[in-house]
Design a protein around this motif. Structure first.
Motif, PDB file in Angstrom:
ATOM      1  N   VAL A 277       0.836  -1.205   0.000  1.00 47.93           N
ATOM      2  CA  VAL A 277       0.000   0.000   0.000  1.00 47.93           C
ATOM      3  C   VAL A 277       0.872   1.257   0.000  1.00 47.93           C
ATOM      4  O   VAL A 277       0.502   2.279  -0.585  1.00 47.93           O
ATOM      5  CB  VAL A 277      -0.965  -0.023   1.207  1.00 47.93           C
ATOM      6  N   ALA A 278       2.017   1.177   0.649  1.00 44.43           N
ATOM      7  CA  ALA A 278       2.998   2.278   0.607  1.00 44.43           C
ATOM      8  C   ALA A 278       4.273   1.710  -0.011  1.00 44.43           C
ATOM      9  O   ALA A 278       5.233   1.393   0.693  1.00 44.43           O
ATOM     10  CB  ALA A 278       3.265   2.829   1.999  1.00 44.43           C
ATOM     11  N   PRO A 279       4.313   1.548  -1.336  1.00 45.04           N
ATOM     12  CA  PRO A 279       5.379   0.750  -1.975  1.00 45.04           C
ATOM     13  C   PRO A 279       6.780   1.295  -1.765  1.00 45.04           C
ATOM     14  O   PRO A 279       7.742   0.528  -1.711  1.00 45.04           O
ATOM     15  CB  PRO A 279       4.982   0.755  -3.454  1.00 45.04           C
ATOM     16  N   ARG A 280       6.932   2.608  -1.654  1.00 45.30           N
ATOM     17  CA  ARG A 280       8.282   3.164  -1.490  1.00 45.30           C
ATOM     18  C   ARG A 280       8.866   2.837  -0.120  1.00 45.30           C
ATOM     19  O   ARG A 280      10.075   2.972   0.094  1.00 45.30           O
ATOM     20  CB  ARG A 280       8.250   4.679  -1.705  1.00 45.30           C
ATOM     21  N   HIS A 281       7.996   2.425   0.800  1.00 49.46           N
ATOM     22  CA  HIS A 281       8.444   2.110   2.156  1.00 49.46           C
ATOM     23  C   HIS A 281       8.212   0.642   2.493  1.00 49.46           C
ATOM     24  O   HIS A 281       8.303   0.258   3.659  1.00 49.46           O
ATOM     25  CB  HIS A 281       7.726   3.018   3.162  1.00 49.46           C
ATOM     26  N   ALA A 282       7.925  -0.174   1.486  1.00 46.04           N
ATOM     27  CA  ALA A 282       7.731  -1.604   1.698  1.00 46.04           C
ATOM     28  C   ALA A 282       9.074  -2.299   1.901  1.00 46.04           C
ATOM     29  O   ALA A 282      10.118  -1.820   1.449  1.00 46.04           O
ATOM     30  CB  ALA A 282       6.994  -2.218   0.512  1.00 46.04           C
ATOM     31  N   GLU A 283       9.047  -3.445   2.560  1.00 45.79           N
ATOM     32  CA  GLU A 283      10.270  -4.200   2.799  1.00 45.79           C
ATOM     33  C   GLU A 283      10.789  -4.795   1.486  1.00 45.79           C
ATOM     34  O   GLU A 283      10.019  -5.112   0.574  1.00 45.79           O
ATOM     35  CB  GLU A 283       9.993  -5.290   3.837  1.00 45.79           C
ATOM     36  N   ASP A 284      12.112  -4.955   1.413  1.00 43.49           N
ATOM     37  CA  ASP A 284      12.758  -5.368   0.163  1.00 43.49           C
ATOM     38  C   ASP A 284      12.214  -6.685  -0.373  1.00 43.49           C
ATOM     39  O   ASP A 284      12.071  -6.855  -1.592  1.00 43.49           O
ATOM     40  CB  ASP A 284      14.266  -5.496   0.372  1.00 43.49           C
ATOM     41  N   TRP A 285      11.928  -7.639   0.512  1.00 47.28           N
ATOM     42  CA  TRP A 285      11.550  -8.976   0.061  1.00 47.28           C
ATOM     43  C   TRP A 285      10.255  -8.973  -0.745  1.00 47.28           C
ATOM     44  O   TRP A 285      10.065  -9.824  -1.615  1.00 47.28           O
ATOM     45  CB  TRP A 285      11.434  -9.939   1.244  1.00 47.28           C
ATOM     46  N   VAL A 286       9.385  -8.009  -0.476  1.00 47.26           N
ATOM     47  CA  VAL A 286       8.129  -7.942  -1.220  1.00 47.26           C
ATOM     48  C   VAL A 286       8.224  -6.955  -2.378  1.00 47.26           C
ATOM     49  O   VAL A 286       7.684  -7.188  -3.459  1.00 47.26           O
ATOM     50  CB  VAL A 286       6.944  -7.614  -0.277  1.00 47.26           C
ATOM     51  N   ARG A 287       8.949  -5.853  -2.185  1.00 51.33           N
ATOM     52  CA  ARG A 287       8.995  -4.800  -3.202  1.00 51.33           C
ATOM     53  C   ARG A 287       9.865  -5.161  -4.399  1.00 51.33           C
ATOM     54  O   ARG A 287       9.476  -4.945  -5.552  1.00 51.33           O
ATOM     55  CB  ARG A 287       9.513  -3.503  -2.574  1.00 51.33           C
ATOM     56  N   GLU A 288      11.050  -5.701  -4.147  1.00 46.71           N
ATOM     57  CA  GLU A 288      12.026  -5.857  -5.222  1.00 46.71           C
ATOM     58  C   GLU A 288      11.568  -6.770  -6.358  1.00 46.71           C
ATOM     59  O   GLU A 288      11.729  -6.424  -7.537  1.00 46.71           O
ATOM     60  CB  GLU A 288      13.359  -6.317  -4.641  1.00 46.71           C
ATOM     61  N   PRO A 289      10.995  -7.947  -6.086  1.00 49.81           N
ATOM     62  CA  PRO A 289      10.558  -8.779  -7.224  1.00 49.81           C
ATOM     63  C   PRO A 289       9.453  -8.130  -8.046  1.00 49.81           C
ATOM     64  O   PRO A 289       9.383  -8.324  -9.269  1.00 49.81           O
ATOM     65  CB  PRO A 289      10.074 -10.077  -6.562  1.00 49.81           C
ATOM     66  N   LEU A 290       8.613  -7.327  -7.420  1.00 50.21           N
ATOM     67  CA  LEU A 290       7.540  -6.652  -8.143  1.00 50.21           C
ATOM     68  C   LEU A 290       8.084  -5.498  -8.968  1.00 50.21           C
ATOM     69  O   LEU A 290       7.627  -5.249 -10.092  1.00 50.21           O
ATOM     70  CB  LEU A 290       6.470  -6.171  -7.153  1.00 50.21           C
ATOM     71  N   GLU A 291       9.091  -4.807  -8.446  1.00 53.00           N
ATOM     72  CA  GLU A 291       9.763  -3.766  -9.232  1.00 53.00           C
ATOM     73  C   GLU A 291      10.395  -4.368 -10.482  1.00 53.00           C
ATOM     74  O   GLU A 291      10.268  -3.814 -11.587  1.00 53.00           O
ATOM     75  CB  GLU A 291      10.849  -3.085  -8.388  1.00 53.00           C
ATOM     76  N   LYS A 292      11.059  -5.504 -10.321  1.00 57.12           N
ATOM     77  CA  LYS A 292      11.718  -6.157 -11.454  1.00 57.12           C
ATOM     78  C   LYS A 292      10.692  -6.611 -12.492  1.00 57.12           C
ATOM     79  O   LYS A 292      10.921  -6.490 -13.706  1.00 57.12           O
ATOM     80  CB  LYS A 292      12.537  -7.346 -10.966  1.00 57.12           C
ATOM     81  N   ALA A 293       9.555  -7.111 -12.025  1.00 57.67           N
ATOM     82  CA  ALA A 293       8.522  -7.568 -12.957  1.00 57.67           C
ATOM     83  C   ALA A 293       7.936  -6.401 -13.736  1.00 57.67           C
ATOM     84  O   ALA A 293       7.673  -6.516 -14.941  1.00 57.67           O
ATOM     85  CB  ALA A 293       7.425  -8.300 -12.194  1.00 57.67           C
ATOM     86  N   CYS A 294       7.719  -5.262 -13.066  1.00 57.65           N
ATOM     87  CA  CYS A 294       7.228  -4.065 -13.760  1.00 57.65           C
ATOM     88  C   CYS A 294       8.213  -3.610 -14.831  1.00 57.65           C
ATOM     89  O   CYS A 294       7.828  -3.264 -15.950  1.00 57.65           O
ATOM     90  CB  CYS A 294       6.984  -2.936 -12.761  1.00 57.65           C
ATOM     91  N   ALA A 295       9.505  -3.634 -14.486  1.00 60.02           N
ATOM     92  CA  ALA A 295      10.536  -3.211 -15.437  1.00 60.02           C
ATOM     93  C   ALA A 295      10.594  -4.162 -16.633  1.00 60.02           C
ATOM     94  O   ALA A 295      10.734  -3.735 -17.781  1.00 60.02           O
ATOM     95  CB  ALA A 295      11.891  -3.142 -14.744  1.00 60.02           C
ATOM     96  N   ALA A 296      10.461  -5.456 -16.362  1.00 61.22           N
ATOM     97  CA  ALA A 296      10.537  -6.443 -17.440  1.00 61.22           C
ATOM     98  C   ALA A 296       9.363  -6.327 -18.402  1.00 61.22           C
ATOM     99  O   ALA A 296       9.523  -6.502 -19.617  1.00 61.22           O
ATOM    100  CB  ALA A 296      10.587  -7.848 -16.846  1.00 61.22           C
ATOM    101  N   GLY A 297       8.174  -6.015 -17.871  1.00 58.23           N
ATOM    102  CA  GLY A 297       6.991  -5.971 -18.715  1.00 58.23           C
ATOM    103  C   GLY A 297       6.568  -4.588 -19.145  1.00 58.23           C
ATOM    104  O   GLY A 297       5.617  -4.435 -19.918  1.00 58.23           O
ATOM    105  N   GLY A 298       7.244  -3.550 -18.610  1.00 59.12           N
ATOM    106  CA  GLY A 298       6.823  -2.184 -18.910  1.00 59.12           C
ATOM    107  C   GLY A 298       5.426  -1.908 -18.380  1.00 59.12           C
ATOM    108  O   GLY A 298       4.633  -1.184 -18.996  1.00 59.12           O
ATOM    109  N   SER A 299       5.124  -2.459 -17.202  1.00 59.60           N
ATOM    110  CA  SER A 299       3.786  -2.384 -16.627  1.00 59.60           C
ATOM    111  C   SER A 299       3.803  -1.654 -15.289  1.00 59.60           C
ATOM    112  O   SER A 299       4.864  -1.366 -14.734  1.00 59.60           O
ATOM    113  CB  SER A 299       3.230  -3.798 -16.434  1.00 59.60           C
TER     114      SER A 299
END
Length: 357
Positions: A108-130
């Motif tokens: 809900v507050a992604p910039r302050h989320a813990e690395d274990w949950v945020r990082e894989p989702l950041e990578k997926a967004c970058a990979a898909g341009g989503s």
């Protein structure tokens, strides 16, 4: 016209599904369901819509991704299965499909989320341009929109408290909400995962840190507290029957501490019927629930939000509002640059999409 897949049809998902079907600017492309009893059924049956849609529920995620929708509305339960949910969300995002959702509250507050949950989702967004946007009513609205409104009305704030105070007695969700919160569990039984050390602070800590950042303060620490109430008498309600000695109420909070003082509190007070925890806070004016923000400052501000419905219970009305928080953001999120989206990124006038249709 945005083509949308609804992912799950539970307590929130059935309401977002109904909203998607009814919106003239959205096209329902597909529906995901995990329950064998729902697979193969028309989407209209799963949300009490009056006319068939021709869209049948499936558990085949690959087939849904092959539809190439603009957006997936992800409302599947994630708090008890975060690793699996992260994998599902990552697959959707990496396929180039935007996601709005009410699940995985860490985000809900992604910039302050813990690395274990945020990082894989950041990578997926970058990979898909989503893009990915997670929000709700609590966590979400009360701690990131209502609280901003309240803080904008003071010249100086000493502390801020955000509360959800709700009677869950009429909420028909013993399997998930009841089990996750530990309702009906004896005092000497194994603790539900929610109350293990650090779990509450992990799930709600991002919102506390996000609010602190918005206030320009650096917290000394983020802590949690939990307290359970065990009934001396049997309680019968829609959620379940609670026997004497079993838990019928709980209050838990994540707190931000500055200079030895709690300055930010995000607290839940949840009970099964008004007979539970009679000495704890109740909603005002006989309401069964409230989302409240209290700012101690100059001046003192208190804002109480109540949700209701002419037919449904207020807990169901809260689920409708939770669905609205993400369905109304679909258009903006689809146009957003790739990446994680926070509520503060979205102009509030951009989500006024549930009106006049």
């Amino acid at each position: 016209m945005r083509r949308v897949v609804q992912f799950s049809t539970g307590n929130v998902g059935r309401h977002s599904l109904r909203a998607i079907i009814g919106r003239p600017d959205l096209e329902l492309a597909g529906v995901h369901a995990a329950s064998p009893a729902k697979i193969g059924r028309d989407a209209a049956e799963l949300c009490d819509w009056g006319e068939p849609t021709g869209v049948l529920a499936t558990d085949d995620v690959e087939a849904l991704l092959a539809l190439k929708p603009d957006c997936v509305v992800y409302t599947a339960l994630a708090e008890t299965r975060p690793v699996e949910a992260i994998e599902q969300l990552s697959a959707i995002l990496a396929a180039g499909i935007n996601v709005v959702g009410s699940s995985l509250v860490w985000m809900v507050a992604p910039r302050h989320a813990e690395d274990w949950v945020r990082e894989p989702l950041e990578k997926a967004c970058a990979a898909g341009g989503s893009s990915l946007y997670i929000n709700g009513i609590d966590p979400g609205y009360s701690g990131d929109t209502l609280v901003h409104t309240a803080l904008g009305l003071v010249t100086r704030a000493e502390s801020v408290a955000v509360q959800e105070i709700f009677d869950y007695g009429n909420y028909d969700d013993a399997e998930f909400t009841g089990a996750a919160m530990g309702f009906g569990v004896a005092e000497d039984a194994e603790l539900p995962p929610l109350y293990l050390p650090g779990v509450v602070a992990s799930m709600w800590g991002g919102q506390v840190r996000s609010l602190a950042a918005a206030l320009g303060i650096t917290l000394d620490e983020v802590t949690q507290r939990t307290e359970r109430w065990f009934t001396p008498e049997r309680i019968d309600c829609t959620m379940m029957t609670v026997q004497p000695g079993e838990m019928a109420a709980v209050r838990f909070a994540t707190e931000g501490v500055l200079n030895g003082k709690v300055v930010i509190t995000m607290e839940h007070v949840n009970r099964l019927t008004s007979a539970a925890a009679p000495d704890w806070d109740f909603p005002p004016d006989g309401h069964s629930g409230v989302h409240r923000v209290v700012v101690e400052g100059d001046p003192r501000i208190e804002i109480n939000t109540h949700v209701s419905h002419p037919v449904l219970d207020p807990t169901d009305a809260g689920c409708i509002s939770t669905a609205a928080r993400v369905v109304n953001a679909i258009d903006w999120v689809c146009d957003a640059p790739a990446g994680l989206v926070s509520v503060e990124d979205i102009p509030q006038t951009a989500v006024l999409n549930g009106l006049l249709w």
